[in-house]
Scaffold this motif. Structure first.
Motif, PDB file in Angstrom:
ATOM      1  N   GLU A1171       0.856  -1.207  -0.158  1.00 22.54           N
ATOM      2  CA  GLU A1171      -0.140   0.027   0.040  1.00 22.54           C
ATOM      3  C   GLU A1171       1.008   1.282   0.041  1.00 22.54           C
ATOM      4  O   GLU A1171       0.584   2.138  -0.514  1.00 22.54           O
ATOM      5  N   ARG A1174       2.282   1.689  -3.515  1.00 24.78           N
ATOM      6  CA  ARG A1174       1.110   2.105  -4.396  1.00 24.78           C
ATOM      7  C   ARG A1174       0.844   3.636  -4.149  1.00 24.78           C
ATOM      8  O   ARG A1174       0.959   4.679  -4.938  1.00 24.78           O
ATOM      9  N   SER A1175       0.554   4.137  -2.789  1.00 22.47           N
ATOM     10  CA  SER A1175       0.242   5.348  -2.819  1.00 22.47           C
ATOM     11  C   SER A1175       1.259   6.453  -2.957  1.00 22.47           C
ATOM     12  O   SER A1175       1.096   7.480  -3.496  1.00 22.47           O
ATOM     13  N   ASN A1178       1.782   6.771  -6.545  1.00 22.97           N
ATOM     14  CA  ASN A1178       0.683   7.705  -7.090  1.00 22.97           C
ATOM     15  C   ASN A1178       1.151   9.074  -6.809  1.00 22.97           C
ATOM     16  O   ASN A1178       0.866   9.978  -7.658  1.00 22.97           O
ATOM     17  N   ARG A1190      -2.396  10.012  -1.175  1.00 25.22           N
ATOM     18  CA  ARG A1190      -3.423   9.042  -0.506  1.00 25.22           C
ATOM     19  C   ARG A1190      -3.004   7.854  -0.331  1.00 25.22           C
ATOM     20  O   ARG A1190      -2.393   7.166  -0.934  1.00 25.22           O
ATOM     21  N   ASN A1191      -3.141   7.491   1.234  1.00 22.74           N
ATOM     22  CA  ASN A1191      -2.725   6.144   1.458  1.00 22.74           C
ATOM     23  C   ASN A1191      -3.743   5.568   2.356  1.00 22.74           C
ATOM     24  O   ASN A1191      -4.414   5.996   3.145  1.00 22.74           O
ATOM     25  N   SER A1192      -4.081   4.268   1.834  1.00 18.70           N
ATOM     26  CA  SER A1192      -5.338   3.632   2.603  1.00 18.70           C
ATOM     27  C   SER A1192      -4.867   3.345   4.156  1.00 18.70           C
ATOM     28  O   SER A1192      -5.700   2.942   4.858  1.00 18.70           O
ATOM     29  N   PRO A1837      -6.726   8.931  -6.925  1.00 18.17           N
ATOM     30  CA  PRO A1837      -5.677   7.629  -6.844  1.00 18.17           C
ATOM     31  C   PRO A1837      -5.628   7.038  -8.038  1.00 18.17           C
ATOM     32  O   PRO A1837      -4.615   6.403  -8.213  1.00 18.17           O
TER      33      PRO A1837
END
Length: 1890
Positions: A1171, A1174-1175, A1178, A1190-1192, A1837
């Motif tokens: 995650e 990915r974040s 991005n 943005r990070n989950s 995102p």
């Protein structure tokens, strides 16, 4: 007989052997007395006595000879064994002297007697020359080596001599000349068997003992099998010569000299002639033996005594036994079959923190490996760290001269092992890949490498070709010195002259030391080869004899400094050539020249050398001219010269008068002569052919290695031109992949948008991206890729590992060749073309493209996989068609095996996100979820040794010197051992190596700084620890790097991630560096502060920042100064020990840091790492990182915090509402006269205390939560203040509520004062009249009938009411009062406003009229060109504002009306204040309105309020009308009157009336106050509570439900009237829940049960029981229940009237009616419908839940999406998903079409906007925060993030256009492809509901 000896002495033997059972068992096994199977069977017995008992039985079963061998072995282990337990042939021998003669000295009785300092049994050697002392160590059993000197024993026969450990074997005759000389080339050259000196010796296999130097004999120097036992006990195996008759000239050589070549103890200074004189007839043999072929000349042990000939099986068995012994000592036995692997070595354990000196032999292998992996030059040391105090004590105890301070005792060399023994044992215990790593590290340290390993656990010698494959060296031959070119090649492929150095016989000076001096440049001595004068070099070799070592000299291109102009290999054979004829034969075949060191040559040796006749190799002799032997030796050499074609220059003589420097000079000169004579050149790979011919095995011949090589050759055979191969065979990662990377970045940055709308442009880019993926997917697998997939997918694990290694070697070799050619071409064209840059640029690009490695093939696999995934997602391919689905699993396996995995593709500067994600997901699955890991990364300028630093620190294999620098980023996984995982807090350490910043090849690109920023941001974001590698030479570069790093750390601080940072300053060697650089560090900190401010400005951060705000940096602890890597000038420089030690110190600090890091920052697991990748990636792709991140994980942590905060908030609110309920009840129970001025002040103090306690409790809960270490809390650290501030805001909100409510309750109660006084008077009058009537009726003659009594009472009641002046409160005209207040409010607004007020109608006329907008309400005079668009915009804004304000005022009026009090003037004043406040806000918001708007709005709002307040006032008057209240009491009075008249017991009736008239209404009111609170509590603790736990959860729930219902009208309400929609939604959900579940009945019962229990408890209380009267009883009861129940005073007075009942009876009767009362009350509530129940409640549950999910109520200024931030007083507003602006009524100014752009896309585009807030001036969307600073609008995102609203817009396009009176939106085609399923999935991802 030996058999009888064992039988008779069994018990004594058992007792003796029980002291050390294991070594005994090891010895008998190593000597072959018991078989391997028997040995293993015995080891299974855990009881030592049983093991020894069974051993003796097995020995006896082997017969007499077996028993004899066992007793001989026993005597070698226990020299003091009693005579009766000695072998039968030994018992007549007596000891003439207990002292043992020094090894290497002469042995005679005279010697032993005359030497006053004779060595004693402690093993001391007291000769004048300490170097000659060979000490017998204390064995591992603890027994001192105190055997008698062989010089004191006169064995009766040769056999006995051989059996004695101290006696060498008897020499029987001179060696004869060989009958035939075999030709060289097809096998080892050996003398004819018939000429062996042992030919006349009777061969007895039982007594034939192996040679110590024979490569097939037991490992180590021993003259008999019994020697092995001595050696295994860690004693020195160097025995003095025995008293054996001399056998000719051979006896003239000192026995000791041959024994200690290169690692053995040097000989004594006692001259040979003296030795012979003192010991006449003693045979002094040289250390030599026959070749490895059986039957050759006699083997000679290392002590100088010849050993009998040994059968090959016996020899090999003995060597295996010796190896087993050494492995046992080193604790490596378990790795004999299951080899030690590299990943086992790299595993991080508690030992990783230790750097202590080894204490035991078992520590040596690990000490060697750890030091070697750290490139520490002291790795070869095998010294053990014994304390001196113990040794000194033992000296006295063992018979030393007590009282003597000084002695000549040396350290016990037998206490350790020779470094070469340790090396051999480690190599034999390691798998082939660890062997490679060991030799690679040894090469970096410039250690000599083992070329041939002797026959130890294999029947043949082994050529270490595979182990050297990984070594690559750079050098500059003198032929390239002028052009400053260089050569780089794999060591095994480089052809060069090989010069071998061997020894014949013994030699008093060290061959290895001589070679070190020859190879070492001036002023830079280095020990390439281990020699006797090095630490541990004097320890006897046990298994290393026969090792062939190789070292190299590489020139650096400096003629005045280089020793040789071209590379040269120098080979060194350990041991005597006669003992290792096979190795010597190999060397004669591969060498350009062979140098033979000797001190003398006898006839037998001459015969050996003459067998070399016909060899093409040049032979040189280095003769050590010793006393008396030179003439004879030179004579033999002269005879030998013609046979070997030798010239005068091929003899180098070291005279006694010369020092070694002269010999070194001569030898160098000779070597230069060899080099200049066109010598034979051969690579190590070529040597394998010779090895095969001679029967030497090559480790590359293994099946796995060969299979893998065949696969690799099939691939690499196709590669000629690397760039061309990559274009044709690796097509997916070429332009296709680079274009994909550009499109992905453009999707985020939108730089090429121009005048296309953002969504159209994004659709075009998306289509372009899909087209590129389709092109990739259409590419077929090339032949090379098919073979590669087959290699990594179908081969067995060992073969796959070999396959990847072979791929690396071959690809690196090809790439080096290509690069070399291209560099030469580039250099040529630079000279030829001059300023023509185009061709040079093309060549430069070719050079960049000419790197080829395994990572390129893996990258291609990743692209095939990603293309396939894209097709599956788009629905163009089914899962069943997938052919690459297995690839991530294969890549995950490779990561687990230690192969680095590419994270960032350095060529395309992109991350294959799907590939990386799925590989890591597979990794997580293979680890079974146990994947907590700490991430460590390194950053720094290119070519500053980042990869080398990581490799040195962790023993990793990041590519270095492979023809190019690291590109992109690679990650490697290191396992943490299970016993260290808890302490370190993780299961793995993930190390990320990155490409260098400020790379020259990127410098010419415009975005090179941006590229470096992206890389730094990504890796720092992923890491827990970041090492910033700085080279001190370049201050400017250092400043640039720091600026990049600071920028990245600033970004991390903003998103809540603060990794630890360590600054490593390389190439700083001064010991005072740390102190000297204190000022520099201070200056550096100042620079960092400046850079932080600059970075903050670049990131558009308004706050003032310094470096310490960004990260916790301690200049003292976090700065490291590391010396340069090389000690001297490469290529011959070894690794600097200071470098190794500094890196180890850093490593230990990092481990300590990991152990003690904050528990709040839990390590990431693999899913979390995915995650983060990915974040971060991005966000990096966007220009504005901070607002794009943005990070989950952050979202999840924030949501959890919001949920917890909501729970605490409700607990606080609930407590305050309960307090208010009780307070209000208490006020209502108090007489109005008691409510003085102090009442409110007292309540105010109590409220403040309650609020303070509640606030502190909530703040403490927040603090505890942040300190709890809950998952990822550090990521939301920046929101801490928001929630703390929200808590304070909540406290103020509740404070206002409580005080206003209390004040209002007091005011209402006080307002009843007059009414209550009048009522009390009326009731007294009534009671008086009733009393008079009662007396009057009783005085009558006859008793009145009930009807008559009722008529009399009615008459009295009517007359009394007629007589009383019933006074009511006056009816007020509320609307007039409100109008007066309005006029007063507007009196200063000018005459126009007064005129409008004058003309206005009565306020009551506004109550049913809706407020309508008029054009004159807008004042647009400030805007010159009042366009229709602006008018419409302003009109709509004003209309929305008006609706909101009217609704707010209605709510306020409703609350006041619901209180059921009387109207108060403050209500109107508060209304006007609310209106004025909102109008003021709107004016500040640049909404200009006319005066008529304000007047009409106030008239409308106050008109509605006037009607409501008028009705409220009238209802209050009606409820409190005196006559009505008295009429309500009439039935009770009559009932009391009747009972009194008939004198009935009215107690029960009074009790019933109390329950019915007093308690029933009180319980009803209680339920109205409490039930609402309990409903909220129940609802929020139910399964549905998660939907209302946070605003994000609620948004997801609502949108999902709307999607399911698909009702357009609901969407319109949700979008345009969010507040009303949410209230309606919550109310509907509440009604539905309790209607469907019937839960309200349970709640009713629970709430009522609580108060009923309290009523019963009060009735049973002592105060009520002890009351004397009913009045006192009821006073106590009311007092106890005053906070819970409001009991009517009127009804109580009636109950008390004439009540003379018993208190006990009255209380009991009340309790009798309580169940009936409870059931009746419940029935009444149950009769109400669900909706009616909610209308009855004073505390509205729907309003409380609305507050919970509605939040601040702010909406996005562009699309009206509601804010989801937690708390009520946050600094920033944000939303997870934004909507197309057309859904919020935005339309195009000209076409009137609804706008479909999303603000989340607009804020990264080049689009402009204008509205009321910009004064209708155009402004870029990117600068929206100038006007909306509290809003954070993040880019989507992903492309699918807004699919939900795109789908809704497409679905209801027509309806929205009609609703908003606009034209249809012209939506992108791509939107029409979105399905309902995709829409739902998009909000799942957006709200983190996966």
């Amino acid at each position: 007989m030996a058999f009888e000896t064992i039988r008779r002495g069994r018990e004594r033997l058992i007792a003796l052997l029980l002291t050390t059972p294991d070594p005994v068992l090891d010895e008998v096994a190593s000597l072959g007395i018991v078989t391997e199977e028997e040995y293993e069977a015995l080891e299974k017995f855990s009881e030592p006595r049983e093991r020894i008992r069974r051993l003796l039985i097995k020995i006896q079963r082997k017969g007499e000879r077996g028993c004899e061998q066992f007793l001989e072995c026993l005597q070698s282990l226990f020299p003091d064994v009693p005579p009766e337990l000695q072998p039968p042939g030994r018992r007549h021998v007596t000891q003439t002297n207990g002292a043992e003669h020094p090894e290497g000295g002469t042995s005679s009785e005279k010697n032993g007697q005359e030497n006053l300092e004779a060595p004693v049994a402690s093993g001391k050697n007291e000769l004048e020359n300490p170097e000659s002392a060979v000490l017998h160590g204390v064995n591992d059993l603890g027994y001192p080596d105190s055997r008698p000197s062989s010089g004191d024993i006169d064995p009766p026969n040769p056999k006995d001599a051989m059996c004695s450990e101290k006696n060498g074997p008897e020499k029987t005759e001179e060696p004869e000349k060989p009958e035939a000389v075999p030709s060289l080339g097809k096998g080892p050259v050996t003398p004819n068997t018939a000429t062996s000196p042992m030919k006349n010796r009777p061969e007895n296999p039982e007594t034939a003992l192996p040679s110590k130097n024979d490569p097939e004999s037991p490992v180590g120097a021993r003259s008999s099998e019994k020697d092995a036992a001595a050696e295994s006990s860690e004693r020195a195996g160097f025995e003095g010569p025995g008293n054996i008759p001399s056998s000719g000239e051979e006896g003239k050589t000192a026995a000791i000299k041959g024994n200690f070549e290169d690692g053995a103890t040097p000989d004594s200074e006692v001259s040979l002639s003296e030795s012979r004189a003192k010991t006449p007839g003693v045979a002094m043999s040289v250390e030599r033996s026959g070749g490895e072929t059986p039957g050759h000349s006699a083997p000679v042990d290392r002590s100088g005594d010849e050993a009998p000939e040994t059968s090959p099986n016996k020899v090999h068995g003995g060597r295996r036994g010796a190896l087993k012994t050494v492995l046992s000592k080193l604790r490596l036995k378990k790795f004999r079959n299951g080899k030690l692997r590299l990943r086992d070595l790299l595993e991080i354990s508690p030992e990783s923190l230790k750097d202590s000196t080894p204490q035991f032999l078992g520590d040596l292998p690990w000490h060697f490996l750890r030091k070697l992996m750290a490139l520490n030059g002291t790795a070869r040391s095998t010294s053990l760290g014994h304390g001196t105090s113990d040794e000194d004590t033992s000296e006295d105890e063992e018979g030393g001269m007590s009282g003597a301070v000084f002695s000549l005792r040396e350290d016990n060399s037998g206490a350790s092992l020779h470094p070469l023994d340790v090396l051999c044992a480690v190599l034999l215990s390691s798998d082939s890949f660890l062997q490679q790593e060991i030799l690679s590290k040894m090469s970096m340290c410039q250690f000599a490498l083992p070329l041939l390993l002797p026959t130890l656990d294999t029947p043949k010698c082994t050529l270490m070709l595979w182990a050297m494959r990984d070594i690559v060296r750079k050098w500059r031959p003198h032929s390239l010195a002028e052009s400053r070119g260089f050569r780089e090649e794999s060591l095994v492929l480089t052809s060069m002259p090989t010069i071998s150095f061997v020894r014949l016989g013994s030699c008093s000076f060290s061959k290895s030391k001589l070679l070190n001096e020859v190879l070492s440049p001036s002023q830079q001595h280095h020990d390439f080869f281990i020699h006797r004068d090095m630490e541990s070099g004097n320890v006897p070799r046990e298994i290393a004899d026969g090792v062939v070592e190789i070292s190299w000299y590489f020139p650096g291109g400096r003629e005045n400094l280089d020793l040789f102009p071209e590379p040269i290999a120098v080979v060194n054979l350990r041991g005597d050539i006669e003992s290792h004829w096979l190795q010597f034969s190999f060397l004669t075949e591969v060498s350009s020249a062979v140098f033979i060191l000797t001190e003398s040559i006898n006839e037998r040796e001459y015969a050996l050398l003459s067998s070399l006749q016909g060899s093409a190799t040049k032979y040189y002799f280095i003769l050590n001219n010793q006393a008396g032997k030179a003439k004879e030796t030179v004579g033999l050499l002269n005879i030998l010269a013609p046979l070997l074609d030798m010239k005068k220059s091929q003899l180098l003589v070291k005279e006694q008068s010369n020092n070694s420097a002269e010999l070194v000079k001569k030898l160098r000169s000779t070597l230069q002569g060899v080099m200049s004579s066109s010598p034979k050149c051969m690579s190590i790979q070529d040597m394998a052919v010779t090895a095969w011919e001679l029967g030497i095995q090559v480790e590359e011949d293994s099946g796995e290695c060969r299979t893998a090589l065949e696969h690799v050759k099939e691939i690499t055979a196709e590669i000629q031109d690397v760039a061309k191969y990559k274009r044709e065979m690796l097509r997916l990662q070429g332009d296709l992949w680079k274009n994909l990377a550009k499109v992905e970045k453009e999707l985020c940055r939108m730089k090429g948008q121009r005048d296309v709308s953002p969504e159209d442009y994004r659709s075009q880019l998306r289509e372009r991206w899909l087209e590129l993926r389709r092109q990739q997917n259409q590419c077929d697998l090339t032949s090379g890729m098919v073979k590669f997939i087959s290699g990594i997918g179908q081969l067995r694990p060992a073969e796959k590992h070999h396959f990847l290694k072979w791929m690396k070697f071959h690809l690196d070799h090809i790439a080096r060749g290509n690069l070399s050619r291209l560099r030469a071409e580039y250099k040529e064209k630079c000279r030829a073309l001059g300023d023509d840059t185009q061709q040079l640029a093309e060549l430069d690009e070719l050079i960049s493209a000419s790197s080829l490695g395994v990572e390129h093939f893996m990258r291609e696999l990743g692209q095939f996989y990603e293309a396939e995934c894209s097709m599956v997602k788009e629905g163009n391919m089914g899962n069943i068609q997938r052919q690459f689905i297995h690839l991530p699993g294969i890549a995950a396996d490779l990561m687990l095996e230690g192969f680095p995995m590419e994270l960032i593709d350095g060529d395309a500067s992109n991350i294959p996100l799907q590939w990386v994600t799925d590989v890591l997901t597979q990794l997580q699955a293979k680890l079974g979820g146990r994947s907590k890991m700490l991430v460590l990364t390194v950053l720094g300028v290119q070519s500053t040794g980042k990869s080398t630093l990581l490799n040195t620190m962790f023993g990793l294999q990041f590519a270095v010197s492979s023809g190019r620098c690291t590109r992109g980023a690679f990650m490697s996984l290191i396992k943490v051992s299970e016993n260290f995982q808890q302490e370190l807090g993780c299961d793995f350490i993930l190390v990320i190596d990155t490409e260098g910043l400020k790379a020259p090849e990127l410098a010419k690109l415009e975005d090179s700084y941006e590229h470096d920023n992206e890389l730094a941001t990504l890796v720092i974001g992923l890491s827990d620890i970041t090492i910033v590698n700085l080279a001190m030479e370049n201050a400017t570069e250092m400043k640039d790097v720091l600026q990049i790093v600071v920028h990245a750390f600033l970004r991390m601080e903003e998103i809540g991630h603060k990794p630890n940072c360590q600054f490593v300053h390389q190439n700083v060697s001064d010991v005072s560096a740390h102190e000297q650089n204190m000022r520099d560090r201070k200056h550096l900190l100042e620079q960092l502060n400046e850079m932080t401010k600059a970075a903050a400005r670049m990131e558009k951060q308004s706050r003032e920042m310094k470096f310490s705000d960004v990260m916790d940096y301690d200049p003292e602890k976090h700065s490291w100064y590391v010396p340069g890597l090389w000690h001297g000038v490469p290529p011959m420089a070894p690794v600097n020990i200071g470098y190794s030690e500094s890196v180890c110190e850093l490593k230990k600090y990092l481990y300590e840091f990991m152990r003690h890091r904050s528990p709040r920052r839990a390590p990431k697991d693999v899913p979390q790492f995915i995650e983060w990748v990915r974040s971060l990636w991005n966000a990096v792709k966007h220009e504005n990182f901070i607002f794009s991140f943005r990070n989950s994980l952050v979202a999840e942590a924030y949501t959890q915090l919001s949920v917890m905060y909501a729970e605490w908030e409700w607990d606080f609110r609930k407590e305050m509402h309960l307090w208010m309920s009780k307070t209000e009840t208490t006020i209502q129970n108090q007489p109005p006269d008691d409510l003085g001025p102090g009442t409110f002040e007292k309540l105010k103090l109590e409220a403040h205390q309650m609020l303070h306690n509640g606030e502190q409790k909530m703040l403490q809960s927040l603090q505890s939560y942040f300190e709890s270490g809950a998952g990822n809390l550090h990521l939301v650290e920046k929101y801490r203040e928001d929630f703390f501030r929200s808590t304070t805001f909540l406290r103020h909100e509740l404070e206002n509520y409580l005080l206003c409510k209390s004040e209002e309750a007091i005011r209402i109660q006080k307002g009843r004062s007059k009414i209550d006084h009048l009522q009390a008077g009326y009731m007294k009058t009534i009671e008086g009249k009733v009393d008079v009537l009662l007396r009057d009726c009783r005085e009558r003659d006859k008793e009145l009938k009930p009807k008559e009594l009722e008529r009399e009472f009615a008459k009295m009641w009517k007359e009394t009411l007629a007589e009383m002046p019933l006074e009511s409160l006056p009816l007020r005209q509320i609307h007039k009062d409100i109008r007066y207040q309005l006029c007063k409010d507007l009196e200063n607004r000018g005459s126009l406003v007064r005129q409008m007020l004058h003309k206005a109608q009565s306020l009551l006329s506004y109550q049913n009229k809706p407020f309508r907008m008029k054009k004159e309400y807008l004042d647009l005079a400030w805007y010159k060109a009042a366009m229709e668009y602006i008018t419409q915009q302003c009109s709509h804004e004003l209309e929305e504002f008006t609706k909101s304000l009217v609704e707010e005022c209605r709510r306020y009026v409703g609350q006041k009306v619901h209180s059921q009090g009387d109207y108060d003037q403050t209500y109107c004043r508060e209304l006007l204040w609310m209106i004025n406040e909102r109008l003021q806000e709107k004016i500040a918001g640049k909404m200009c309105t006319s005066g008529s708007f304000e007047v009409d709005l106030k008239l409308h709002i106050l008109g509605e309020a006037a009607s409501a307040f008028q009705k409220m006032h009238e209802d209050f008057l009606k409820k409190n009308d005196p006559q009505r209240r008295l009429e309500e009491l009439r039935p009770q009075y009559f009932s009391t009157f009747r009972d009194l008249y008939y004198e009935k017991d009215a107690c029960q009736k009074r009790a019933f009336d109390f329950c019915d008239r007093c308690l029933r209404p009180a319980l009803w009111e209680y339920m109205k106050k409490r039930l609402g609170i309990e409903i909220v509590d129940d609802f929020l603790s139910s399964g549905e509570s998660i939907e209302y736990g946070s605003r994000s959860f609620f948004q997801f729930t609502v949108q999902k439900k709307l999607l399911e219902e698909m009702d357009f009208n609901n969407y319109v309400k949700y979008i345009n009237n969010y507040e009303v929609f949410v209230k309606s939604w919550i109310q509907t959900r509440l009604f539905d829940r309790y209607r469907e579940t019937g839960g309200l009945k349970e709640l009713d019962r629970a709430v009522l049960a609580t108060i009923m229990k309290k009523i019963r408890d009060t009735l049973e209380s002592s105060e009520c029981h002890d009351a004397l009267t009913i009045s006192e009883f009821l006073d106590h009861f009311c007092q106890a229940m005053c906070k819970e129940l409001v009991i009517s005073r009127d009804n109580l007075e009636v109950i008390l009237f004439k009540n003379t009942a018993s208190v006990g009876q009255f209380s009991a009767d009340i309790q009798t009616f309580l169940p009936q009362l409870e059931e009746g009350t419940l029935s009444e509530w149950e009769e109400l419908s669900g909706e009616m129940v909610f209308t009855q409640l004073q505390f509205k549950p729907q309003d409380e839940i609305f507050k919970r999910v509605f939040g601040c109520g702010k909406q996005c200024p562009f699309c009206n999406v509601p804010c989801e931030a937690g708390g009520s007083d946050h600094k920033e507003h944000f939303a997870s998903v934004h909507r197309p602006q057309g859904l919020g009524r935005y339309r195009d100014e000209t076409s009137k079409r609804l706008i479909y752009s999303l603000c989340s896309s607009d804020v990264v585009s080049s689009m402009l906007f204008r509205n009321l807030h910009t004064a209708f001036q155009w402004h870029p969307y990117k600068d929206y925060r100038q006007f909306y600073p509290t809003w954070r609008i993040q880019p989507d995102p992903s492309i699918s993030a807004s699919h939900y609203w795109k789908f809704i817009f497409r679905k209801f396009n027509h309806q929205f256009a009609k609703e908003y009176k606009a034209e249809l939106a012209d939506l992108p085609t791509e939107w029409k492809k979105i399905t309902e399923k995709q829409a739902l999935q998009s909000i799942r991802e957006a709200f983190n509901m996966e």
